[in-house]
Design a protein around this motif. Structure first.
Motif, mmCIF file in Angstrom:
data_model
loop_
_atom_site.group_PDB
_atom_site.id
_atom_site.type_symbol
_atom_site.label_atom_id
_atom_site.label_comp_id
_atom_site.label_asym_id
_atom_site.label_seq_id
_atom_site.Cartn_x
_atom_site.Cartn_y
_atom_site.Cartn_z
ATOM 1 N N ILE A 33 37.750 47.079 37.675
ATOM 2 C CA ILE A 33 39.794 48.002 37.447
ATOM 3 C C ILE A 33 39.409 48.937 38.702
ATOM 4 N N LEU A 34 40.807 48.976 39.566
ATOM 5 C CA LEU A 34 40.316 50.286 40.013
ATOM 6 C C LEU A 34 41.706 50.882 39.575
ATOM 7 N N PRO A 35 41.852 52.619 40.669
ATOM 8 C CA PRO A 35 43.402 53.023 40.223
ATOM 9 C C PRO A 35 43.775 52.957 41.263
ATOM 10 N N PRO A 36 45.242 53.103 41.248
ATOM 11 C CA PRO A 36 46.603 52.575 41.371
ATOM 12 C C PRO A 36 46.297 53.335 43.194
ATOM 13 N N ASP A 62 37.419 40.251 47.027
ATOM 14 C CA ASP A 62 39.310 39.092 46.668
ATOM 15 C C ASP A 62 39.557 40.101 45.544
ATOM 16 N N PHE A 63 41.214 40.945 45.915
ATOM 17 C CA PHE A 63 41.595 41.813 45.060
ATOM 18 C C PHE A 63 43.619 40.519 44.747
ATOM 19 N N ASP A 64 43.375 41.760 43.362
ATOM 20 C CA ASP A 64 44.164 41.436 42.606
ATOM 21 C C ASP A 64 45.788 42.394 42.351
ATOM 22 N N ARG A 65 46.419 42.448 43.856
ATOM 23 C CA ARG A 65 47.225 43.925 43.820
ATOM 24 C C ARG A 65 47.896 44.106 42.342
ATOM 25 N N VAL A 66 48.743 42.849 41.660
ATOM 26 C CA VAL A 66 48.813 43.415 40.546
ATOM 27 C C VAL A 66 48.568 44.301 39.574
ATOM 28 N N LYS A 69 43.058 44.593 39.844
ATOM 29 C CA LYS A 69 41.511 44.340 40.445
ATOM 30 C C LYS A 69 40.740 43.895 41.949
ATOM 31 N N CYS A 70 39.638 44.241 41.558
ATOM 32 C CA CYS A 70 38.853 43.191 42.619
ATOM 33 C C CYS A 70 37.438 42.404 41.955
#
Length: 75
Positions: A33-36, A62-66, A69-70
């Motif tokens: 879980i990544l910072p905005p 693989d990125f989930d921009r919504v 998540k990476c």
């Protein structure tokens, strides 16, 4: 890349450490879980940073921009 040069370098180093640890464990996959706004930093200009990370580590991103998540998949 965006942001202060020292912060970008520190983020890149932290990602490489995570990837190296994941490879050592042969974890298969891991979700972070990544910072905005950090996904853009990891991807870099025209994908240059993520390509470099993938080439150096053999790990696929693989990125989930919504959901910021990476997913990391490796050997």
């Amino acid at each position: 890349m965006y942001g202060a040069e020292d912060k970008v370098a520190a983020a890149k180093e932290a990602i490489l450490e995570l990837l190296t640890a994941a490879e050592a464990k042969q974890a298969g996959s891991k979700v972070l879980i990544l910072p905005p706004n950090s996904i853009a930093i990891i991807i870099g200009s025209k994908g240059s940073t993520v390509r470099e990370l993938q080439e150096k580590t053999g790990v696929r991103f693989d990125f989930d921009r919504v959901h910021n998540k990476c997913s990391l998949r490796g050997r």
